[in-house]
Design a protein around this motif. Structure first.
Motif, PDB file in Angstrom:
ATOM      1  N   PRO A 124       0.818  -1.212   0.000  1.00 21.13           N
ATOM      2  CA  PRO A 124       0.000   0.000   0.000  1.00 21.13           C
ATOM      3  C   PRO A 124       0.849   1.258   0.000  1.00 21.13           C
ATOM      4  CG  PRO A 124       0.176  -0.857   2.224  1.00 21.13           C
ATOM      5  CD  PRO A 124       0.939  -1.811   1.343  1.00 21.13           C
ATOM      6  N   SER A 125       0.233   2.376  -0.408  1.00 14.92           N
ATOM      7  CA  SER A 125       0.873   3.691  -0.364  1.00 14.92           C
ATOM      8  C   SER A 125      -0.177   4.731  -0.019  1.00 14.92           C
ATOM      9  CB  SER A 125       1.510   4.048  -1.712  1.00 14.92           C
ATOM     10  OG  SER A 125       2.719   3.376  -1.938  1.00 14.92           O
ATOM     11  N   TYR A 126       0.303   5.908   0.329  1.00 17.24           N
ATOM     12  CA  TYR A 126      -0.585   7.053   0.533  1.00 17.24           C
ATOM     13  C   TYR A 126      -0.171   8.141  -0.449  1.00 17.24           C
ATOM     14  CZ  TYR A 126      -2.213   4.776   4.769  1.00 17.24           C
ATOM     15  OH  TYR A 126      -2.764   3.875   5.637  1.00 17.24           O
ATOM     16  N   ALA A 127      -1.144   8.830  -0.991  1.00 18.50           N
ATOM     17  CA  ALA A 127      -0.844   9.831  -2.015  1.00 18.50           C
ATOM     18  C   ALA A 127      -1.737  11.052  -1.854  1.00 18.50           C
ATOM     19  CB  ALA A 127      -1.018   9.233  -3.416  1.00 18.50           C
ATOM     20  N   ARG A 128      -1.155  12.186  -2.209  1.00 15.50           N
ATOM     21  CA  ARG A 128      -1.922  13.429  -2.279  1.00 15.50           C
ATOM     22  C   ARG A 128      -2.369  13.607  -3.732  1.00 15.50           C
ATOM     23  NH1 ARG A 128      -1.192  17.410   1.148  1.00 15.50           N
ATOM     24  NH2 ARG A 128       0.965  16.749   1.533  1.00 15.50           N
ATOM     25  N   VAL A 129      -3.650  13.884  -3.913  1.00 22.86           N
ATOM     26  CA  VAL A 129      -4.198  14.111  -5.246  1.00 22.86           C
ATOM     27  C   VAL A 129      -4.812  15.507  -5.276  1.00 22.86           C
ATOM     28  CG1 VAL A 129      -5.707  13.237  -7.065  1.00 22.86           C
ATOM     29  CG2 VAL A 129      -4.713  11.652  -5.411  1.00 22.86           C
ATOM     30  N   ARG A 130      -4.418  16.297  -6.268  1.00 22.09           N
ATOM     31  CA  ARG A 130      -4.877  17.682  -6.366  1.00 22.09           C
ATOM     32  C   ARG A 130      -5.589  17.908  -7.690  1.00 22.09           C
ATOM     33  NH1 ARG A 130      -2.835  22.617  -8.447  1.00 22.09           N
ATOM     34  NH2 ARG A 130      -3.564  24.425  -7.261  1.00 22.09           N
ATOM     35  N   ASN A 131      -6.711  18.590  -7.618  1.00 25.00           N
ATOM     36  CA  ASN A 131      -7.437  19.009  -8.811  1.00 25.00           C
ATOM     37  C   ASN A 131      -7.014  20.439  -9.134  1.00 25.00           C
ATOM     38  OD1 ASN A 131      -9.192  19.786 -10.808  1.00 25.00           O
ATOM     39  ND2 ASN A 131     -11.056  19.160  -9.748  1.00 25.00           N
ATOM     40  N   PRO A 132      -6.212  20.659 -10.183  1.00 26.16           N
ATOM     41  CA  PRO A 132      -5.730  22.018 -10.468  1.00 26.16           C
ATOM     42  C   PRO A 132      -6.831  22.961 -10.925  1.00 26.16           C
ATOM     43  CG  PRO A 132      -5.117  20.532 -12.240  1.00 26.16           C
ATOM     44  CD  PRO A 132      -5.697  19.672 -11.160  1.00 26.16           C
ATOM     45  N   ALA A 133      -7.974  22.432 -11.327  1.00 23.40           N
ATOM     46  CA  ALA A 133      -9.066  23.290 -11.793  1.00 23.40           C
ATOM     47  C   ALA A 133      -9.701  24.067 -10.650  1.00 23.40           C
ATOM     48  CB  ALA A 133     -10.124  22.453 -12.510  1.00 23.40           C
ATOM     49  N   ASN A 134      -9.704  23.502  -9.427  1.00 25.97           N
ATOM     50  CA  ASN A 134     -10.334  24.190  -8.311  1.00 25.97           C
ATOM     51  C   ASN A 134      -9.458  24.251  -7.059  1.00 25.97           C
ATOM     52  OD1 ASN A 134     -10.513  21.564  -7.262  1.00 25.97           O
ATOM     53  ND2 ASN A 134     -12.636  21.296  -7.915  1.00 25.97           N
ATOM     54  N   GLY A 135      -8.272  23.658  -7.113  1.00 25.18           N
ATOM     55  CA  GLY A 135      -7.354  23.725  -5.986  1.00 25.18           C
ATOM     56  C   GLY A 135      -7.632  22.737  -4.874  1.00 25.18           C
ATOM     57  N   ARG A 136      -8.643  21.895  -5.009  1.00 25.62           N
ATOM     58  CA  ARG A 136      -8.954  20.942  -3.946  1.00 25.62           C
ATOM     59  C   ARG A 136      -7.891  19.840  -3.884  1.00 25.62           C
ATOM     60  NH1 ARG A 136     -15.477  19.783  -4.465  1.00 25.62           N
ATOM     61  NH2 ARG A 136     -16.127  21.931  -4.925  1.00 25.62           N
ATOM     62  N   GLU A 137      -7.620  19.389  -2.663  1.00 26.57           N
ATOM     63  CA  GLU A 137      -6.644  18.328  -2.444  1.00 26.57           C
ATOM     64  C   GLU A 137      -7.229  17.282  -1.511  1.00 26.57           C
ATOM     65  OE1 GLU A 137      -3.073  19.911  -0.863  1.00 26.57           O
ATOM     66  OE2 GLU A 137      -2.451  20.900  -2.725  1.00 26.57           O
ATOM     67  N   ILE A 138      -6.830  16.035  -1.711  1.00 23.49           N
ATOM     68  CA  ILE A 138      -7.237  14.955  -0.825  1.00 23.49           C
ATOM     69  C   ILE A 138      -6.043  14.035  -0.593  1.00 23.49           C
ATOM     70  CG2 ILE A 138      -9.671  14.966  -1.502  1.00 23.49           C
ATOM     71  CD1 ILE A 138      -9.025  12.549  -3.304  1.00 23.49           C
ATOM     72  N   ILE A 139      -6.141  13.213   0.453  1.00 20.14           N
ATOM     73  CA  ILE A 139      -5.169  12.150   0.708  1.00 20.14           C
ATOM     74  C   ILE A 139      -5.909  10.827   0.575  1.00 20.14           C
ATOM     75  CG2 ILE A 139      -3.562  11.116   2.338  1.00 20.14           C
ATOM     76  CD1 ILE A 139      -2.671  13.842   1.430  1.00 20.14           C
ATOM     77  N   VAL A 140      -5.366   9.928  -0.234  1.00 25.39           N
ATOM     78  CA  VAL A 140      -5.987   8.623  -0.436  1.00 25.39           C
ATOM     79  C   VAL A 140      -4.998   7.517  -0.102  1.00 25.39           C
ATOM     80  CG1 VAL A 140      -7.604   9.403  -2.216  1.00 25.39           C
ATOM     81  CG2 VAL A 140      -5.316   8.615  -2.880  1.00 25.39           C
ATOM     82  N   ARG A 141      -5.528   6.364   0.193  1.00 20.82           N
ATOM     83  CA  ARG A 141      -4.711   5.163   0.393  1.00 20.82           C
ATOM     84  C   ARG A 141      -4.786   4.357  -0.900  1.00 20.82           C
ATOM     85  NH1 ARG A 141      -5.280  -0.205   2.457  1.00 20.82           N
ATOM     86  NH2 ARG A 141      -3.399  -0.904   3.552  1.00 20.82           N
ATOM     87  N   VAL A 142      -3.637   4.105  -1.510  1.00 20.80           N
ATOM     88  CA  VAL A 142      -3.578   3.372  -2.777  1.00 20.80           C
ATOM     89  C   VAL A 142      -3.459   1.892  -2.468  1.00 20.80           C
ATOM     90  CG1 VAL A 142      -2.357   3.095  -4.956  1.00 20.80           C
ATOM     91  CG2 VAL A 142      -2.480   5.351  -3.871  1.00 20.80           C
ATOM     92  N   ASN A 143      -4.479   1.112  -2.859  1.00 17.77           N
ATOM     93  CA  ASN A 143      -4.493  -0.314  -2.533  1.00 17.77           C
ATOM     94  C   ASN A 143      -4.930  -1.187  -3.705  1.00 17.77           C
ATOM     95  OD1 ASN A 143      -7.200   0.274  -2.687  1.00 17.77           O
ATOM     96  ND2 ASN A 143      -7.762  -0.680  -0.732  1.00 17.77           N
ATOM     97  N   ASP A 144      -4.917  -0.623  -4.934  1.00 13.87           N
ATOM     98  CA  ASP A 144      -5.392  -1.381  -6.090  1.00 13.87           C
ATOM     99  C   ASP A 144      -4.576  -1.018  -7.321  1.00 13.87           C
ATOM    100  OD1 ASP A 144      -6.947  -3.189  -7.446  1.00 13.87           O
ATOM    101  OD2 ASP A 144      -8.824  -2.071  -7.262  1.00 13.87           O
TER     102      ASP A 144
END
Length: 311
Positions: A124-144
């Motif tokens: 597994p990993s953890y990643a930050r994902v950002r939408n440049p269109a609106n500046g929103r960011e989230i943290i997800v757990r990558v498991n697939d």
């Protein structure tokens, strides 16, 4: 884990449909549910308030989901060490068709959790994902593992896509894997309070008359160093592919679309309409012609374009 090295023609057809819809699970997982992917029949309340994944140091498994594998004739070699990874590309999401099924890591996929699929990130990993269109960011757990569609770099869970405002289709994102030292020290956290979630800008049927066109020899003299002139757009019907708060987001998406839809590339342009930058393709002589192009875009990219008439 060597995946899908040899399959029958019938199995390949089923696999191809599954991969286009979302991510691919392990080879022992049963076939996905029939029909198109999408949200659950009953969507839980307050999904936008689901907290991000909380990063923690999890050992990277040797073998298993981190072994080299092959899907649809293409080989992939996952990273097996705690190394940085940064990417820009298209994101998609997967939902009820895979909900409750095993992921490549052996865990059960929950479309309402903050998870994601990636082709080569260590599991597994953890990643930050950002939408440049609106500046929103989230943290997800990558498991697939996935998505196995050209141009796409990450498959998000339904809730992760909801929080980034990406449920309408594929869109450009920025992905950054969090390293162990960042997790241990807490350096992965952004300084200051979380960015407020703002509603997506509403689309409009008719664009304003003045627009900033890309700089060309026809609109500015070479080497004068001045800003591009605001020139009235060409009359006709345009297919709007997206509206962005930053020009860079619009231009990055333009490049991604051009890779997948070379027939549309010559018609695309980024227009400035403060406070937004709009990526549009045109002009088309009639609404029917524009709708035909929009349908091709919808089928290829799972977007919902807007027809804009410029007078």
């Amino acid at each position: 884990m060597r995946m899908f090295v040899s399959v029958s023609h019938r199995a390949l057809a089923v696999l191809g449909a599954a991969l286009i819809a979302g991510c691919a699970s392990g080879p022992k997982s049963p076939a996905p549910l029939p029909g198109r992917d999408g949200p659950a029949a009953e969507i839980p309340a307050d999904l936008a308030r689901v907290p991000d994944a909380e990063p923690r140091v999890e050992p990277i498994r040797s073998g298993g989901p981190n072994k080299p594998y092959e899907v649809l004739g293409r080989s992939y070699t996952p990273l097996a060490r705690d190394v940085p990874l940064r990417e820009k590309g298209l994101a998609s999401w997967y939902g009820r068709k895979f909900h409750g099924r095993k992921t490549a890591s052996g865990e059960i996929y929950d479309m309402h959790a903050m998870t994601a699929a990636h082709k080569t990130m260590p599991l597994p990993s953890y990643a930050r994902v950002r939408n440049p269109a609106n500046g929103r960011e989230i943290i997800v757990r990558v498991n697939d593992r996935g998505p196995f569609v050209a141009g796409r770099i990450i498959d998000l869970s339904y809730t992760a896509a909801l929080k980034l405002d990406l449920l309408r289709g594929v869109a450009p994102v920025e992905v950054e894997r969090l390293r162990f030292d960042e997790i241990r020290s807490g350096a992965w956290r952004r300084d200051g309070p979380p960015r407020p979630v703002e509603p997506a800008p509403a689309e409009v049927a008719v664009a304003p008359p003045a627009i900033e066109l890309p700089r060309t020899p026809d609109t500015a003299e070479a080497g004068d160093g001045g800003p591009p002139a605001a020139t009235p757009p060409a009359r006709g019907f345009w297919v709007q592919l997206g509206a962005f708060r930053e020009r860079g987001g619009a231009e990055d998406f333009q490049q991604r679309v051009a890779v997948e839809l070379d027939w549309l590339a010559p018609r695309m342009a980024v227009f400035s309409d403060a406070p937004l930058f709009r990526l549009q393709a045109g002009p088309y002589a009639s609404r029917d012609e524009a709708q035909g192009a929009a349908q091709r875009v919808r089928e290829a990219l799972q977007l919902v374009p807007v027809i804009v008439e410029r007078r």
